[in-house]
Motif scaffolding. Structure first.
Motif, PDB file in Angstrom:
ATOM      1  N   ALA A 201      -2.573  -0.406  -0.888  1.00 45.84           N
ATOM      2  CA  ALA A 201      -1.338  -1.133  -1.212  1.00 45.84           C
ATOM      3  C   ALA A 201      -0.240  -0.159  -1.627  1.00 45.84           C
ATOM      4  CB  ALA A 201      -1.605  -2.142  -2.320  1.00 45.84           C
ATOM      5  N   LEU A 202      -0.624   0.906  -2.358  1.00 50.25           N
ATOM      6  CA  LEU A 202       0.346   1.891  -2.828  1.00 50.25           C
ATOM      7  C   LEU A 202       0.966   2.669  -1.667  1.00 50.25           C
ATOM      8  CD1 LEU A 202       1.137   2.503  -5.776  1.00 50.25           C
ATOM      9  CD2 LEU A 202      -0.339   4.518  -5.657  1.00 50.25           C
ATOM     10  N   SER A 203       0.239   2.784  -0.546  1.00 49.49           N
ATOM     11  CA  SER A 203       0.752   3.540   0.593  1.00 49.49           C
ATOM     12  C   SER A 203       1.952   2.858   1.245  1.00 49.49           C
ATOM     13  CB  SER A 203      -0.355   3.743   1.632  1.00 49.49           C
ATOM     14  OG  SER A 203      -0.707   2.525   2.264  1.00 49.49           O
ATOM     15  N   PHE A 204       2.203   1.609   0.914  1.00 47.12           N
ATOM     16  CA  PHE A 204       3.363   0.886   1.454  1.00 47.12           C
ATOM     17  C   PHE A 204       4.494   0.805   0.425  1.00 47.12           C
ATOM     18  CE2 PHE A 204      -0.310  -0.738   3.771  1.00 47.12           C
ATOM     19  CZ  PHE A 204       0.101  -0.570   5.072  1.00 47.12           C
ATOM     20  N   THR A 205       4.442   1.690  -0.575  1.00 48.93           N
ATOM     21  CA  THR A 205       5.458   1.666  -1.626  1.00 48.93           C
ATOM     22  C   THR A 205       6.009   3.069  -1.871  1.00 48.93           C
ATOM     23  OG1 THR A 205       3.899   2.086  -3.452  1.00 48.93           O
ATOM     24  CG2 THR A 205       4.209  -0.205  -2.774  1.00 48.93           C
ATOM     25  N   ARG A 206       7.091   3.118  -2.612  1.00 47.80           N
ATOM     26  CA  ARG A 206       7.612   4.381  -3.142  1.00 47.80           C
ATOM     27  C   ARG A 206       7.358   4.343  -4.639  1.00 47.80           C
ATOM     28  NH1 ARG A 206      12.439   3.740  -1.925  1.00 47.80           N
ATOM     29  NH2 ARG A 206      12.442   4.807   0.100  1.00 47.80           N
TER      30      ARG A 206
ATOM     31  N   ILE B 282      -2.159  16.417   0.134  1.00 45.14           N
ATOM     32  CA  ILE B 282      -2.161  15.188  -0.664  1.00 45.14           C
ATOM     33  C   ILE B 282      -2.054  15.539  -2.147  1.00 45.14           C
ATOM     34  CG2 ILE B 282      -3.587  13.228  -1.402  1.00 45.14           C
ATOM     35  CD1 ILE B 282      -4.702  13.154   1.469  1.00 45.14           C
ATOM     36  N   TYR B 283      -2.783  16.557  -2.560  1.00 43.21           N
ATOM     37  CA  TYR B 283      -2.741  16.987  -3.959  1.00 43.21           C
ATOM     38  C   TYR B 283      -1.327  17.413  -4.354  1.00 43.21           C
ATOM     39  CZ  TYR B 283      -3.059  20.370  -7.770  1.00 43.21           C
ATOM     40  OH  TYR B 283      -2.839  21.076  -8.917  1.00 43.21           O
TER      41      TYR B 283
ATOM     42  N   SER C 157      -0.678   8.490  -0.803  1.00 45.22           N
ATOM     43  CA  SER C 157      -1.643   7.458  -0.414  1.00 45.22           C
ATOM     44  C   SER C 157      -1.637   7.245   1.089  1.00 45.22           C
ATOM     45  CB  SER C 157      -1.333   6.145  -1.137  1.00 45.22           C
ATOM     46  OG  SER C 157      -1.449   6.292  -2.539  1.00 45.22           O
ATOM     47  N   ALA C 158      -0.456   7.266   1.687  1.00 48.58           N
ATOM     48  CA  ALA C 158      -0.368   7.114   3.143  1.00 48.58           C
ATOM     49  C   ALA C 158      -1.078   8.283   3.836  1.00 48.58           C
ATOM     50  CB  ALA C 158       1.093   7.044   3.570  1.00 48.58           C
ATOM     51  N   MET C 159      -0.898   9.492   3.328  1.00 46.73           N
ATOM     52  CA  MET C 159      -1.601  10.654   3.889  1.00 46.73           C
ATOM     53  C   MET C 159      -3.112  10.474   3.804  1.00 46.73           C
ATOM     54  SD  MET C 159       0.522  13.929   2.458  1.00 46.73           S
ATOM     55  CE  MET C 159       2.243  14.186   2.836  1.00 46.73           C
ATOM     56  N   ALA C 160      -3.565   9.927   2.670  1.00 47.57           N
ATOM     57  CA  ALA C 160      -5.002   9.755   2.470  1.00 47.57           C
ATOM     58  C   ALA C 160      -5.589   8.798   3.503  1.00 47.57           C
ATOM     59  CB  ALA C 160      -5.269   9.228   1.061  1.00 47.57           C
ATOM     60  N   PHE C 161      -4.880   7.749   3.840  1.00 50.08           N
ATOM     61  CA  PHE C 161      -5.432   6.789   4.806  1.00 50.08           C
ATOM     62  C   PHE C 161      -5.295   7.284   6.239  1.00 50.08           C
ATOM     63  CE2 PHE C 161      -5.298   4.108   1.101  1.00 50.08           C
ATOM     64  CZ  PHE C 161      -6.453   3.358   1.244  1.00 50.08           C
TER      65      PHE C 161
END
Length: 291
Positions: A36-41, A251-252, A265-269
């Motif tokens: 959910a966080l990957s779709f936010t700033r 990501i880190y 988060s987007a990078m992680a997925f």
């Protein structure tokens, strides 16, 4: 009778409940929240909460040369390390399967690197690759030129890969040894009776019998290698010039240096999708063939 069965089911459910709660609270919920966080700033330093941005984080990744480079480095890292960890470990497993004096000590010595923390191993190898380290000392004794192993683009990733190969050999050897010992000896006896050569025995008896365990080893290696972070953090910090910056290291930096948790988060997925695709191809390549 039915009441007794129902009671037993409830007792079984109570034993499973702690593990299930752990998985839900500490595994499933964080993954869903991260998605959910990957779709936010979102920055933890801001006073406001996460701001929805739709798929903007993913769209920016498509145009990011830095992320593309990190994805390429991650793929190269996996492709460099994986063949060596599997092939050498298989050779060591076949050697460790033979009965000889001190075979138990031999197996234990090979497994020791797997027990030691990856961060601790990386610290040791940081000294080995240093200007006055073991590798350059050996080169000096041989009359060869010393190298800046971790400070040059052409050698930094290979140096980190060599360390990871050494670290992974023990665990892979133990797993492949278990796979070798599970192959029925009657198959080898039948092959010897038929006069099969050693290579034919390996190709038509050992490899088919070892295929399930080999598939597992390859898949798990890809999962762990594609998430490489500790060795990169200790040895190179992603340098020089991003030549060792893996996606996990990126990501880190994105999350804990620039405080951009949504983008991280987007990078992680995307990394998750990369691992799934890479693993699928490897599993089909190793486990999909038929002798």
């Amino acid at each position: 009778m039915s009441a007794l069965v129902g009671k037993r089911r409830w007792v079984g459910a109570l034993f499973v409940l702690p593990a299930a709660l752990y998985l839900v609270c500490f595994q499933l919920v964080p993954v869903l929240y991260g998605f959910a966080l990957s779709f936010t700033r979102y920055s933890p330093l801001s006073r406001t909460g996460p701001e929805p941005v739709g798929v903007d984080n993913y769209a920016r990744l498509l145009d990011s040369s830095e992320f593309s480079q990190a994805l390429l480095v991650t793929g190269k890292y996996v492709l460099i390390v994986l063949p060596f960890t599997v092939v050498i470990a298989l050779g060591l497993a076949m050697l460790a399967k033979r009965p000889f004096r001190g075979v138990g000590l031999f197996r234990s010595a090979l497994y020791v690197p797997h027990i030691v923390s990856l961060t601790a191993v990386s610290m040791v190898w940081l000294w080995i690759y240093s200007q006055n380290g073991l590798v350059n000392e050996i080169l000096g004794l041989l009359g060869l030129q010393e190298q800046n192993w971790l400070l040059e683009e052409g050698s930094a990733l290979n140096a980190a890969s060599a360390m990871r190969v050494w670290k992974a050999l023990g665990a892979n050897m133990v797993l492949l040894l278990a796979g070798l010992q599970a192959i029925p000896t009657v198959l080898y006896e039948a092959a010897r009776v038929d006069g099969a050569a050693r290579w034919n025995v390996f190709q038509h008896v050992t490899l088919p019998g070892l295929r399930p365990m080999l598939t597992y080893v390859v898949a798990m290696d890809i999962v762990f290698l594609a998430q490489g972070f500790a060795e990169i953090f200790v040895l190179t910090r992603g340098g020089p010039l991003g030549s060792t910056t893996t996606v996990n290291y990126l990501i880190y930096t994105e999350a804990f240096q620039y405080n951009r948790f949504g983008s991280a988060s987007a990078m992680a997925f995307v990394l998750f999708a990369f691992i799934v695709g890479f693993s699928f191809l490897a599993i089909r390549g190793v486990g999909g063939r038929r002798s």
